[in-house]
Design a protein around this motif. Structure first.
Motif, short mmCIF file in Angstrom:
data_model
loop_
_atom_site.label_atom_id
_atom_site.label_comp_id
_atom_site.label_asym_id
_atom_site.label_seq_id
_atom_site.Cartn_x
_atom_site.Cartn_y
_atom_site.Cartn_z
N VAL A 68 8.55 -6.14 7.72
CA VAL A 68 7.61 -5.08 7.51
C VAL A 68 7.93 -3.85 7.47
CG1 VAL A 68 5.29 -5.06 8.48
CG2 VAL A 68 5.98 -7.22 8.11
N ASP A 69 8.14 -3.39 6.74
CA ASP A 69 8.08 -1.80 6.33
C ASP A 69 7.27 -1.04 6.48
OD1 ASP A 69 10.90 -1.98 5.41
OD2 ASP A 69 10.13 -1.94 3.44
N LEU A 76 -1.41 11.51 -0.12
CA LEU A 76 -2.88 11.24 0.59
C LEU A 76 -3.04 10.98 -0.23
CD1 LEU A 76 -3.80 12.98 2.94
CD2 LEU A 76 -4.65 14.78 0.91
N TYR A 77 -3.89 10.47 -1.33
CA TYR A 77 -4.19 9.72 -2.28
C TYR A 77 -3.71 8.57 -2.83
CZ TYR A 77 -7.34 13.33 -0.31
OH TYR A 77 -8.39 14.38 0.03
N ARG A 78 -4.05 7.85 -2.87
CA ARG A 78 -3.86 6.15 -3.79
C ARG A 78 -3.89 6.31 -5.30
NH1 ARG A 78 -6.36 0.46 -2.31
NH2 ARG A 78 -8.24 1.44 -3.37
N HIS A 79 -4.72 7.37 -5.43
CA HIS A 79 -4.79 7.50 -7.04
C HIS A 79 -3.70 8.50 -7.58
CE1 HIS A 79 -8.01 10.34 -4.68
NE2 HIS A 79 -7.30 11.03 -6.04
N PHE A 84 3.59 2.41 -0.92
CA PHE A 84 4.34 1.57 -0.77
C PHE A 84 4.32 0.70 -0.19
CE2 PHE A 84 5.86 5.20 -3.84
CZ PHE A 84 6.56 5.23 -4.53
N HIS A 85 3.62 0.75 0.94
CA HIS A 85 3.88 0.01 1.98
C HIS A 85 2.30 -0.93 2.84
CE1 HIS A 85 8.10 1.73 2.46
NE2 HIS A 85 8.54 0.89 1.85
N PRO A 86 1.38 -1.65 1.88
CA PRO A 86 0.30 -1.39 2.20
C PRO A 86 0.02 -1.55 3.38
CG PRO A 86 0.63 -2.90 0.55
CD PRO A 86 2.29 -2.39 1.01
N ALA A 87 -0.82 -1.71 4.37
CA ALA A 87 -0.90 -2.28 5.68
C ALA A 87 -0.66 -3.33 6.20
CB ALA A 87 -2.45 -1.85 6.48
N ALA A 88 -0.06 -3.85 6.91
CA ALA A 88 0.81 -5.34 7.75
C ALA A 88 -0.54 -5.66 8.63
CB ALA A 88 1.54 -5.15 7.91
N VAL A 117 -8.63 -8.94 -5.62
CA VAL A 117 -8.26 -8.69 -6.60
C VAL A 117 -6.58 -8.81 -6.81
CG1 VAL A 117 -8.48 -6.23 -7.79
CG2 VAL A 117 -10.14 -7.10 -5.85
N GLY A 118 -6.54 -9.58 -7.52
CA GLY A 118 -5.08 -10.31 -7.57
C GLY A 118 -3.82 -10.64 -6.27
N GLN A 119 -4.21 -9.79 -5.77
CA GLN A 119 -3.19 -9.56 -4.00
C GLN A 119 -3.96 -10.84 -3.11
OE1 GLN A 119 -4.27 -5.66 -2.33
NE2 GLN A 119 -2.01 -5.61 -2.54
N VAL A 120 -2.94 -11.55 -2.44
CA VAL A 120 -3.08 -12.61 -2.10
C VAL A 120 -2.39 -12.14 -0.50
CG1 VAL A 120 -2.00 -14.34 -0.89
CG2 VAL A 120 -2.06 -14.29 -3.35
#
Length: 255
Positions: A68-69, A76-79, A84-88, A117-120
């Motif tokens: 896990v990275d 600062l903002y996702r947009h 690159f590294h979502p919360a685990a 939304v397309g993420q598992v």
């Protein structure tokens, strides 16, 4: 220009850029590393190390294909770009569970996954907490869980001796050690350094958290994960937002 002053000014191209000024511009935009220049003096390296350091350090927990990275974000903002590294996600399991309840929890962890939304989404880690207060009990518990799952582990204990005994049994799995605060930071850092493992540091507020970070760095530990210790979701959002802003904008390197 301030970065350029510390470069060798050879314009040799060994850094893959045509001039030292071009290299300085890439460093300033976090698109190059100091190590790319083979001719940089030690004095220059020391002077530039802080300014070229990433705003959020990359921390790796786990080993093999299940690493896990954490951190290493520059936006600062996702947009603006993307994270690159979502919360685990982790589930906490304590060493006072009986064997039946333990295996029920582990079975639950294996089965829990759903699509959004397309993420598992699924559990990425397990946090193993010492409630017994006994080094041998906690170490045996950690070894048992490690034998049942390949998920990265977070080991949570207040006593550095208890934490070290358990971590030593699974150090090849590169667990994340949890439990450093103002009261035990020196001993926790000694344990993390001896095992070469990352460490979670916490504080009751952001000011005390920054003090613990500074103390840990003085002990020679750089692989740190910050625990803002929120009391509710509102505190969590506010404190994590402040930490991220101050890290990304480099207004306060203590966070």
């Amino acid at each position: 220009i301030e970065i350029f002053k510390h470069l060798p000014k050879k314009n040799c191209g060994d850094c893959k850029f045509p001039t030292c000024l071009a290299f300085a511009m890439q460093l300033a935009n976090n698109k190059a590393k100091l190590d790319d220049c083979p001719h940089l003096s030690e004095a220059g390296r020391n002077a530039l190390a802080s300014s070229s350091a990433p705003p959020i350090r990359l921390i790796k927990v786990g080993s093999g294909k299940n690493v896990v990275d954490m951190g290493d974000e520059t936006e600062l903002y996702r947009h603006d770009k993307r994270f690159f590294h979502p919360a685990a996600f982790a589930l906490r399991i304590s060493d006072d569970l009986n064997e039946d309840d333990l295996y029920k929890r582990l079975s639950y962890v294996r089965s829990l996954h759903f699509e959004r939304v397309g993420q598992v989404l699924k559990m990425d880690m397990l946090e193993l907490e010492c409630r017994s207060g006994k080094a041998d009990v906690f170490a045996a518990f950690v070894k048992k869980v490690a034998s049942e799952t390949e998920l990265p582990l977070v080991l949570r204990a207040k006593d550095p001796v208890v934490l070290s005994a358990a971590a030593n049994a699974v150090k090849d799995r590169r667990p994340l050690l949890h439990g450093a605060d103002a009261c035990n930071v020196k001993e926790m850092c000694a344990a993390a350094k001896s095992l070469a493992l990352p460490l979670v540091v916490g504080g009751e507020d952001l000011s005390s958290l920054a003090d613990v970070v500074e103390a840990a760095r003085k002990e020679g530990v750089e692989d740190l994960v910050l625990d803002p210790r929120p009391t509710n979701l509102k505190d969590l959002l506010e404190r994590c937002t402040i930490i991220r802003r101050r890290a990304i904008r480099k207004t306060f390197r203590g966070l």
